[in-house]
Design a protein around this motif. Structure first.
Motif: not given
Length: 282
Positions: A87-91, A97-98, A154-156, A163-164
């Protein structure tokens, strides 16, 4: 769903390998997949870029300034799905993206958490992370159940580490195709190649090997009627774990009407929509 121990289905360990896109602006797309998706540029020339994580290639960009736009009714790519390990990598992906692009969707699929976006030339992208396999819901017949629910962004976002780059163990978890017929898709990918059906939803099928939720999705949502052409999907790989599995695939192909080309690395076929599938050993 359990995989039978026979030569009619693909074995545990089968996965999707590299995906290749035919694109116009090689510099722009290379920069996009580096800065937004977080891949590293492993090799590049005037006409080709290979991107991946660590030393593992995942995406091949084939630059062709003369390639026409994909025909509006042409089959091809719905999205390439990059699977991250946490999930950290997804965050971190959400943050990139943002910062650099635009999120087009996000879903909780019961088996995974997924972010959706589109690259500068219109190729769909999913970035996702799987829930633990023991937590996936199954139907009474043993098939994995997939749904589409709102995702708690928000959880993500809270899990991000800053990490870039996409981390090691990022891979292409699945590929989703737009096809002209689900019946002919199933004829090739289930009856011949040896994937197994996992989930169906209106006008879409999801198939896998070894009980994964899906390695390949296919839909007819946009009523594609012509073969793949122009920009977009060039080819993708199915990687099998050993030579015995490749031999079994070749035997099934030779019993079908699908022409097969033997290459140094394995086999190449074109499905009924003329999508190129390369099959090789791990």
């Amino acid at each position: 769903m359990p995989t039978p121990s026979n030569t009619d289905t693909l074995p545990q360990g089968t996965r999707i390998g590299r995906t290749a896109l035919r694109i116009n602006d090689l510099d722009e797309l290379t920069e996009f997949y580096r800065d937004v998706v977080g891949l590293s540029v492993l090799n590049e020339s005037e006409t080709r870029s290979v991107l991946g994580v660590a030393d593992t290639p995942l995406l091949v960009l084939e630059g062709d300034t003369d390639a026409p736009l994909r025909h509006r009714s042409g089959a091809g790519l719905y999205h390439t799905a990059f699977r991250v390990p946490s999930r950290a990598a997804l965050g971190d992906a959400l943050a990139r993206i943002r910062d650099h692009w635009q999120l087009s969707g996000a879903s909780d699929h019961w088996v995974s958490e997924a972010l959706y976006l589109t690259d500068p030339e219109g190729n769909g992208i999913e970035i996702y992370r799987d829930f633990p396999r023991d937590d996936w819901p199954h139907s009474d017949d043993g098939r994995v159940r997939i749904s589409t629910e709102p995702l708690d962004l928000e959880a993500i976002e809270a899990a991000a580490t800053g990490d870039a780059q996409a981390p090691p163990r990022t891979d292409i978890g699945h590929i989703h195709l737009e096809v002209s017929s689900l019946n002919t898709f199933r004829d090739v990918y289930i009856d011949t190649l040896g994937f197994e059906m996992q989930t169906t939803v209106p006008a879409a099928s999801f198939v896998s090997a070894g009980g994964y939720h899906h390695h390949i999705g296919a839909n007819t949502w946009h009523h594609r009627t012509n073969p793949v052409s122009g920009r977009g999907l060039s080819w993708f790989e199915v990687v099998v774990p050993d030579q015995n599995a490749l031999t079994a695939v070749q035997s099934r192909l030779e019993s079908s009407a699908i022409p097969v080309t033997e290459t140094e690395s394995g086999l190449t076929i074109h499905d009924p929509d003329e999508i190129e599938v390369r099959i090789r050993v791990e």
